[in-house]
Design a protein around this motif. Structure first.
Motif, PDB file in Angstrom:
ATOM      1  N   ASP A  73       0.805  -1.221   0.000  1.00  0.00           N
ATOM      2  CA  ASP A  73       0.000   0.000   0.000  1.00  0.00           C
ATOM      3  C   ASP A  73       0.838   1.271   0.000  1.00  0.00           C
ATOM      4  N   PRO A  74       1.682   1.452  -0.998  1.00  0.00           N
ATOM      5  CA  PRO A  74       2.514   2.653  -1.016  1.00  0.00           C
ATOM      6  C   PRO A  74       1.655   3.895  -1.236  1.00  0.00           C
ATOM      7  N   GLU A  75       2.133   5.032  -0.715  1.00  0.00           N
ATOM      8  CA  GLU A  75       1.399   6.271  -0.946  1.00  0.00           C
ATOM      9  C   GLU A  75       1.634   6.774  -2.352  1.00  0.00           C
ATOM     10  N   ILE A  76       2.830   6.475  -2.866  1.00  0.00           N
ATOM     11  CA  ILE A  76       3.177   6.944  -4.207  1.00  0.00           C
ATOM     12  C   ILE A  76       3.679   5.765  -5.026  1.00  0.00           C
ATOM     13  N   LEU A  77       3.222   5.702  -6.262  1.00  0.00           N
ATOM     14  CA  LEU A  77       3.703   4.644  -7.136  1.00  0.00           C
ATOM     15  C   LEU A  77       4.402   5.275  -8.328  1.00  0.00           C
ATOM     16  N   PHE A  78       5.641   4.834  -8.577  1.00  0.00           N
ATOM     17  CA  PHE A  78       6.392   5.344  -9.722  1.00  0.00           C
ATOM     18  C   PHE A  78       6.391   4.293 -10.831  1.00  0.00           C
ATOM     19  N   PHE A  79       6.086   4.727 -12.028  1.00  0.00           N
ATOM     20  CA  PHE A  79       6.123   3.821 -13.177  1.00  0.00           C
ATOM     21  C   PHE A  79       7.147   4.314 -14.175  1.00  0.00           C
ATOM     22  N   ASP A  80       8.059   3.436 -14.558  1.00  0.00           N
ATOM     23  CA  ASP A  80       8.973   3.801 -15.630  1.00  0.00           C
ATOM     24  C   ASP A  80       8.583   2.978 -16.849  1.00  0.00           C
ATOM     25  N   GLU A  81       7.985   3.592 -17.814  1.00  0.00           N
ATOM     26  CA  GLU A  81       7.532   2.925 -19.044  1.00  0.00           C
ATOM     27  C   GLU A  81       6.707   1.669 -18.747  1.00  0.00           C
ATOM     28  N   PRO A  82       5.534   1.828 -18.145  1.00  0.00           N
ATOM     29  CA  PRO A  82       4.794   0.643 -17.695  1.00  0.00           C
ATOM     30  C   PRO A  82       4.200  -0.192 -18.821  1.00  0.00           C
ATOM     31  N   THR A  83       3.927   0.390 -19.971  1.00  0.00           N
ATOM     32  CA  THR A  83       3.221  -0.395 -20.992  1.00  0.00           C
ATOM     33  C   THR A  83       4.096  -0.685 -22.195  1.00  0.00           C
ATOM     34  N   ILE A  84       5.405  -0.480 -22.049  1.00  0.00           N
ATOM     35  CA  ILE A  84       6.288  -0.638 -23.211  1.00  0.00           C
ATOM     36  C   ILE A  84       6.246  -2.094 -23.698  1.00  0.00           C
ATOM     37  N   GLY A  85       6.018  -2.243 -24.989  1.00  0.00           N
ATOM     38  CA  GLY A  85       6.035  -3.577 -25.592  1.00  0.00           C
ATOM     39  C   GLY A  85       4.772  -4.393 -25.396  1.00  0.00           C
ATOM     40  N   LEU A  86       3.746  -3.816 -24.747  1.00  0.00           N
ATOM     41  CA  LEU A  86       2.530  -4.590 -24.498  1.00  0.00           C
ATOM     42  C   LEU A  86       1.522  -4.423 -25.637  1.00  0.00           C
ATOM     43  N   ASP A  87       0.630  -5.425 -25.780  1.00  0.00           N
ATOM     44  CA  ASP A  87      -0.404  -5.288 -26.811  1.00  0.00           C
ATOM     45  C   ASP A  87      -1.558  -4.455 -26.262  1.00  0.00           C
ATOM     46  N   VAL A  88      -2.488  -4.101 -27.150  1.00  0.00           N
ATOM     47  CA  VAL A  88      -3.543  -3.145 -26.807  1.00  0.00           C
ATOM     48  C   VAL A  88      -4.397  -3.623 -25.633  1.00  0.00           C
ATOM     49  N   VAL A  89      -4.752  -4.915 -25.640  1.00  0.00           N
ATOM     50  CA  VAL A  89      -5.627  -5.439 -24.584  1.00  0.00           C
ATOM     51  C   VAL A  89      -4.934  -5.372 -23.228  1.00  0.00           C
ATOM     52  N   ALA A  90      -3.668  -5.784 -23.206  1.00  0.00           N
ATOM     53  CA  ALA A  90      -2.906  -5.774 -21.956  1.00  0.00           C
ATOM     54  C   ALA A  90      -2.765  -4.347 -21.444  1.00  0.00           C
ATOM     55  N   LYS A  91      -2.462  -3.430 -22.349  1.00  0.00           N
ATOM     56  CA  LYS A  91      -2.331  -2.023 -21.968  1.00  0.00           C
ATOM     57  C   LYS A  91      -3.612  -1.542 -21.314  1.00  0.00           C
ATOM     58  N   GLU A  92      -4.729  -1.877 -21.953  1.00  0.00           N
ATOM     59  CA  GLU A  92      -6.034  -1.415 -21.491  1.00  0.00           C
ATOM     60  C   GLU A  92      -6.311  -1.907 -20.072  1.00  0.00           C
ATOM     61  N   LYS A  93      -6.013  -3.177 -19.840  1.00  0.00           N
ATOM     62  CA  LYS A  93      -6.260  -3.789 -18.543  1.00  0.00           C
ATOM     63  C   LYS A  93      -5.447  -3.076 -17.455  1.00  0.00           C
ATOM     64  N   ILE A  94      -4.185  -2.792 -17.794  1.00  0.00           N
ATOM     65  CA  ILE A  94      -3.312  -2.153 -16.818  1.00  0.00           C
ATOM     66  C   ILE A  94      -3.763  -0.731 -16.523  1.00  0.00           C
ATOM     67  N   ARG A  95      -4.152  -0.002 -17.564  1.00  0.00           N
ATOM     68  CA  ARG A  95      -4.616   1.374 -17.344  1.00  0.00           C
ATOM     69  C   ARG A  95      -5.856   1.391 -16.464  1.00  0.00           C
ATOM     70  N   GLU A  96      -6.782   0.479 -16.726  1.00  0.00           N
ATOM     71  CA  GLU A  96      -7.998   0.393 -15.929  1.00  0.00           C
ATOM     72  C   GLU A  96      -7.656   0.183 -14.456  1.00  0.00           C
ATOM     73  N   PHE A  97      -6.723  -0.747 -14.244  1.00  0.00           N
ATOM     74  CA  PHE A  97      -6.328  -1.100 -12.884  1.00  0.00           C
ATOM     75  C   PHE A  97      -5.706   0.099 -12.173  1.00  0.00           C
ATOM     76  N   ILE A  98      -4.817   0.784 -12.884  1.00  0.00           N
ATOM     77  CA  ILE A  98      -4.135   1.931 -12.282  1.00  0.00           C
ATOM     78  C   ILE A  98      -5.156   2.995 -11.883  1.00  0.00           C
ATOM     79  N   THR A  99      -6.092   3.281 -12.768  1.00  0.00           N
ATOM     80  CA  THR A  99      -7.119   4.272 -12.484  1.00  0.00           C
ATOM     81  C   THR A  99      -7.939   3.852 -11.263  1.00  0.00           C
ATOM     82  N   PHE A 100      -8.237   2.556 -11.210  1.00  0.00           N
ATOM     83  CA  PHE A 100      -9.014   2.027 -10.092  1.00  0.00           C
ATOM     84  C   PHE A 100      -8.285   2.224  -8.755  1.00  0.00           C
TER      85      PHE A 100
END
Lengths: 274, 336, 263
Positions: B174-201
């Motif tokens: 449960d960190p207060e701050i999360l740092f992402f360095d190129e989180p979706t690099i090399g991923l396909d569209v579906v995987a990217k979408e899933k990760i973005r949804e999760f992050i927003t959530f």
């Protein structure tokens, strides 16, 4: 979530060990082959020594069993070293691969992480077997009385030797903060020094002797402890025979200071050299 | 009070100058040369709790260096950083308890062991209470579909699975701050979408502050409410994604296809960019002239068989900014 | 076409001199190891009491030559393995270059670096420090050069077998290490054959390892009778051919494996 106590650090250390054990069991065949390969590689020195003495019988009063007893210290302490400090051995890799950055983002001490994160069981076995074979074949035929004083001395000497080797590796690892490739430097400081230490110190010119006593104190890993038991050469100061643990502690402390300086340099200049 | 405060941050590197060619290499071997490079050149910004901020900029712009200073990996040459009142470098361990870091190119999972083993190790590294660990694990498993591969050695996972596991690993404590360095690099569209949804959530549910560095403008548009553009070590834009679109996204391009061969027509406020066969490309500013008016003028002389109006893409705008095509004025970069 | 291979060699040469401290440490290493080994042999010979004799000078020269050759004979043992593991080998095979020639030119580039910048400085220092004996005669020196080149080729082709096996094993650390151990022990690199037990010498002469160190050094020292030199060289050449042939078969198998499995 909170600060770590001594106890929790201890528990965590065992967690790491557990992970490493799982890892070692992951590729059993490959790792057994590696252990075998290490065994073969390390046996070369033993075989060469054996062949030479087969022909010359003794060198400056040293006989084959005494030479191999001297040699056995190197393997046993190295085996302990890779069991306890494999992370220090692999530290330069950690810096180059960027894994060191990850350690910096964790709520744990750096040296703690380096030491606990890596245990090389394969190398421990490869070197350990050579050491044990040599020890078993020589320790009871060179006239040592294994009473409790001598046994205690032996254990302390092994631990001291392990720490001396850890310090030397840490010293060579320090260079990876400033230089990209450190393989030859490490060979110079460690592996070649170790090869030199395979033969009695008294064989070498004074210059090399001084080097192995005062600069890269490998002579305290095997020569002086062996000398304590065998009393072969009388040309060195008697006190050296008892200094191995002290040299280990002092060397580690000094190198640790240098390492801290290296960490500071790394964090202030970044890995721009890469 | 702001969660992250960065003032006049500077980072300088010593670079080894390598000369070209064989003789140059030999010369460098004998006489090394160094030069100082200013990777980050007095950047200032503040980030509030719960913000989602994207750092963008071309390679070598200094965004990764900035993130490394925020996470305590690098010490600043000068300037100050406080993260929740702590100096990330001087109070590294304390700060580390409160942050999570995901390096897109570099997993923290143990390569040859199942994902769950690394999670269990992290539980001890961060001293996560059993209750919180169980709760988080269950939640992440469900949202990211971890249960399908949590017992599989990491080396056998797909890139997308690995990234999902990595993000979960960074969030377990449960960190207060999360740092992402190129989180979706090399991923396909579906995987990217899933990760973005999760992050927003996670941002919404836990109020976790999120900082990204990315090349993918979609990442920023979908997940960030703010972006900071860094170029050549300096901050050149700081504001919302909408703002930059509103300010620089007012140009429209109209592609018109005529029924016959057409001569160029001069209309005030409209610029002819290109003409080919029966087609013309016209650029105009949407606040100065309406598209219908242009069409009106054109139909007076020629018949029109088809037309489209294109809005500029955010990516194109950013590219223009890097290339110096758009000059940011003070009123925009002064959002901070 | 030859140009491309020259470029590979040049590139590999350049890769080797990028790192300054690494380079300097390498030269120091070579010298220290020669120095130490001579000291050990001195201690051994002291008992025999013939330190000043010709015997010891020959031995010292043997040791120096062996270590100089050792600095030359270092190759990148994981060049192919790394390419196999990260899959680059398939794209390399698509390029209009012979892959094996490519690997060879890369290795030769490293050799050139080691010859010019590591062995030569060590050789010059050795002449002064260790009183290296000059070759037995000019003719012997020429034979020595031919023999050392053949020795290099024997080692290269032997190594190549191990390298190609990475197509099947992926990790070859253990094979490489065991091979190295065999080479160091059985080639005369560490102990001259004449100190080996009588019964072993004939067997050692039959193995390919003797061609790598023992043959060239013994020729240099004039220890091989002139009428046997040619036999020695032919034996080396035969080993080059035999190992090359085996390597060729393995290589064909490896390429077939690559085609079938698509990398």
């Amino acid at each position: 979530m909170g600060k770590h106590s001594m106890r929790s650090l201890f528990v965590l250390f065992f967690k790491y060990s557990n992970m490493n054990l799982k890892l070692a069991l992951e590729y059993k065949l490959n790792r057994s082959l590696i252990a075998l390969a290490i065994f073969c590689r390390e046996m070369i020195g033993v075989v060469v020594m054996f062949l030479i003495l087969l022909r010359f019988l003794h060198i400056r009063g040293w006989e084959i069993h005494e030479m191999l007893f001297l040699y056995s210290f190197l393997f046993l302490s190295y085996s302990l070293f890779v069991l306890l400090f494999a992370g220090i051995r692999d530290f330069d890799n950690m810096v180059h691969s960027g894994d060191f950055d990850r350690l910096l983002t964790r709520p744990l001490g750096l040296m703690y992480q380096i030491i606990s994160a890596r245990i090389d069981f394969t190398a421990t076995i490869g070197h350990g077997v050579v050491g044990i074979v040599l020890f078993m074949n020589t320790a009871f035929s060179v006239g040592i009385e294994w009473n409790w004083q001598n046994s205690l001395y032996y254990v302390l000497a092994l631990i001291g030797g392990t720490i001396i080797q850890a310090s030397l590796f840490l010293l060579s690892a320090c260079f990876s903060f400033w230089a990209v490739k450190t393989e030859n430097l490490r060979n110079l400081i460690f592996f070649n020094a170790r090869r030199i230490a395979g033969y009695p110190l008294s064989f070498y010119p004074v210059f090399i002797q001084k080097l192995l006593i005062f600069v890269i104190p490998f002579s305290f890993v095997n020569y002086f402890p062996a000398q304590y038991f065998l009393r072969k050469d009388g040309s060195f100061w008697e006190g050296y025979l008892y200094l191995t643990p002290v040299v280990g502690a002092l060397l580690f402390y000094l190198v640790f200071l240098l390492w801290k300086l290296g960490v500071r340099s790394y964090t202030s200049t970044g890995n721009s050299v890469y | 009070m702001a969660l992250i405060e960065v003032t006049d941050l500077v980072k300088e590197y010593k670079l080894n100058v390598r000369k070209k060619g064989l003789s140059g290499a030999i010369r460098s071997l004998l006489v090394p040369e160094f030069k100082l490079k200013r990777a980050v050149d007095s950047i200032s910004f503040t980030i509030d709790k719960g913000d989602t901020v994207g750092f963008i900029g071309p390679n070598g712009a200094g965004k990764s260096t900035t993130v490394k200073m925020l996470t305590g990996i690098l010490a600043p040459t000068s300037g100050s950083i406080t993260v929740g009142g702590l100096s990330p470098f001087k109070e590294r361990k304390k700060n580390a308890m409160r942050i999570g870091v995901v390096f897109g190119q570099k997993t923290q999972l143990w390569w040859d062991l199942p994902v769950i083993d690394t999670f269990d190790l992290l539980r001890h590294i961060y001293r996560i209470p059993a209750q919180a660990y169980k709760h988080n694990l269950a939640m992440f498993s469900e949202m990211l579909g971890l249960q399908d591969f949590i017992n599989v050695p990491v080396r056998q996972l797909s890139l997308g699975q690995k990234m999902r596991a990595d993000i979960a690993a960074a969030l377990l404590h449960d960190p207060e701050i999360l740092f992402f360095d190129e989180p979706t690099i090399g991923l396909d569209v579906v995987a990217k979408e899933k990760i973005r949804e999760f992050i927003t959530f996670v941002n919404r549910e836990k109020g976790t502050t999120m900082l990204f560095t990315t090349h993918d403008m979609d990442d920023i548009e979908r997940t960030c409410n703010r972006m900071i553009i860094i170029d050549k070590g300096t901050k050149i834009y700081d504001g919302t994604v909408e703002d930059i679109k509103r300010t620089y996204g007012n140009d429209r391009i109209m592609v018109v296809e005529f029924g016959e061969k057409a001569e160029p027509i001069r209309i005030p406020g409209v610029e002819l960019i290109d003409a080919k066969d029966n087609r013309m490309w016209l650029r105009f500013h949407k606040d100065e002239i309406q598209a219908s008016l242009i069409l009106n003028r054109l139909t007076q002389k020629y018949s029109i068989s088809d037309f489209t109006v294109q809005e500029p893409e955010i990516e194109g705008i950013i590219r223009d900014i890097y290339l110096g095509g758009i000059h940011l004025d003070k009123s925009v970069s002064g959002v901070c | 076409m030859t140009r491309a291979y020259l470029e590979f060699a040049k590139k590999s040469f350049q890769n080797n001199i990028v790192y300054r401290s690494e380079y300097v440490a390498g030269v120091i290493n070579a010298i220290v190891m020669i120095f130490v080994n001579i000291a050990i042999w001195k201690a051994i010979y002291e008992e025999e009491g013939s330190l000043e004799g010709v015997q010891f000078k020959i031995l010292a020269t043997y040791i120096v030559l062996s270590f100089l050759l050792q600095t030359l004979y270092v190759m990148d043992e994981y060049f192919i393995e790394v390419k196999v593991r990260n899959g680059l080998v398939s794209s390399d095979l698509l390029k209009p270059i012979g892959f094996r020639l490519y690997v060879f030119s890369y290795t030769v580039g490293t050799l050139a670096f080691r010859f010019l910048l590591q062995m030569l400085p060590a050789l010059i220092l050795s002449i002064f420090l260790f009183h290296l004996l000059f070759p037995f005669s000019t003719v012997m020196f020429l034979y020595f050069l031919v023999s050392a080149i053949l020795g290099y080729l024997v080692l290269y082709n032997l190594n190549f077998l191990i390298w190609v096996s990475s197509f099947w094993f992926y990790w070859t650390f253990s094979l490489v290490t065991i091979k190295d151990a065999a080479v160091m022990l059985l080639s005369g690199a560490l102990i001259p054959f004449w100190f080996m037990p009588e019964g072993m010498i004939d067997t050692l002469q039959l193995l390919p390892f003797a061609s790598i160190y023992s043959t060239p050094i013994q020729i240099y020292l004039g220890m091989v009778p002139e009428d046997e030199i040619l036999t020695g060289l032919i034996r080396q050449a035969v080993w080059v051919l035999v190992l090359y042939a085996v390597g060729h078969v393995l290589w064909k198998g490896a390429s077939r494996k690559l085609v079938v499995q698509g990398g």
